[in-house]
Design an enzyme around this catalytic site. Sequence first.
Site, PDB file in Angstrom:
ATOM      1  CG  ASP A  88       0.084  -4.127   2.739  1.00  0.00           C
ATOM      2  OD1 ASP A  88       0.139  -3.596   1.611  1.00  0.00           O
ATOM      3  OD2 ASP A  88       0.085  -3.464   3.799  1.00  0.00           O
ATOM      4  CG  MET A 141      -8.305 -20.125 -11.650  1.00  0.00           C
ATOM      5  SD  MET A 141      -6.887 -19.071 -11.258  1.00  0.00           S
ATOM      6  CE  MET A 141      -6.561 -18.326 -12.867  1.00  0.00           C
ATOM      7  CB  SER A 174       3.113   1.720   6.280  1.00  0.00           C
ATOM      8  OG  SER A 174       1.949   1.688   7.062  1.00  0.00           O
ATOM      9  CG  HIS A 194      -0.404   0.270   2.511  1.00  0.00           C
ATOM     10  ND1 HIS A 194      -0.129  -0.719   3.424  1.00  0.00           N
ATOM     11  CD2 HIS A 194      -0.049   1.427   3.117  1.00  0.00           C
ATOM     12  CE1 HIS A 194       0.359  -0.176   4.523  1.00  0.00           C
ATOM     13  NE2 HIS A 194       0.421   1.133   4.357  1.00  0.00           N
TER      14      HIS A 194
END
Length: 325
Positions: A88, A231, A171, A58
């Site tokens: 992430d 899928m 982050s 992110h």
Amino acid sequence: DASDIVANCMPSVVSITNVGTREFRTFFGTYEQESQSSGSGIIVAENMNELLIVTNNHVVNGADALEITFTDGSTAQAIIKGVDTDMDLAVVAVPLDSLSAETRDAIAIATLGDSESLKLGEPVIAIGNALGIGQSVTNGIVSALDREIIMEDGSRGTFIQTNAEINEGNSGGALLNIRGEVIGINSNKITGAKVEGMGYAIPISSASPIIADLMKDRIPEEETGYMGITMQEITDQVIQMYHMPQGVFVYDVEGGSAAEAAGIMKQDIIVQFDDRRITSYDSLRNALQYYKADDTAKVTVMRQVNGEYVSYELEITLAEKPAEQ
């Protein structure tokens, strides 16, 4: 006194500026404006041509350009080498020839530790670009292990919980043990009037195999391995209604395909590909970017047996992609 640990580890932590474009709609029409957001990263490796930095997906998502600021204040442009949206995680690369000799002397490669051996109450140190104003340091203890948190996008992740302050901009930064080893990648923080001192980090033992994959050069799309399945996405509503595992639903298996040879069956749900958790078509496609024909991988599927889902670990040897694919 954590000063020696910080002095040794700070050179391996970088600040990341994501330069992107945001679209605004007004009464007079739609226009675009440049936007910037900040995060952190950890230098984890170097190859012949690149310096490799791990961060959160992110932090780099939607970037038109990525600027890395090193411990000596110098900057360089980076490109995204690989991402794993489910974990992430992202790895970005800086060309070595864009770094001065002084910067290369100033920076360091982080030492990765073992988050599996962490104990409650163990002291930890967080380093990152808090609030986007430069590197800062906070400390605390391990508050909880294997803490399952629902993310903003509705997905679930398992984290180390700490009371070390982890604010916006942290982050992608490092959570360290008292030996100066990275034991977590700072990811998110629950905020609110009734929540204080709850920071979260992705355990490094879970992240390391993914990081190793993301550091590899991606295989050209036409050369990636082929499974031979059709899928279908599973929506959250279907998961809740039918108590199905989150993953990729196998709608069909081609006869004579690599998937059939591996024992994958119709109505299986693929939940893991080697060390990568699979929750969507995109996550499986991202995983396959690092595998070519004849490469072997472990595939974990959930299969309904007598009304209950049972886990099966299968081995698949990928095939060449058909010409029409």
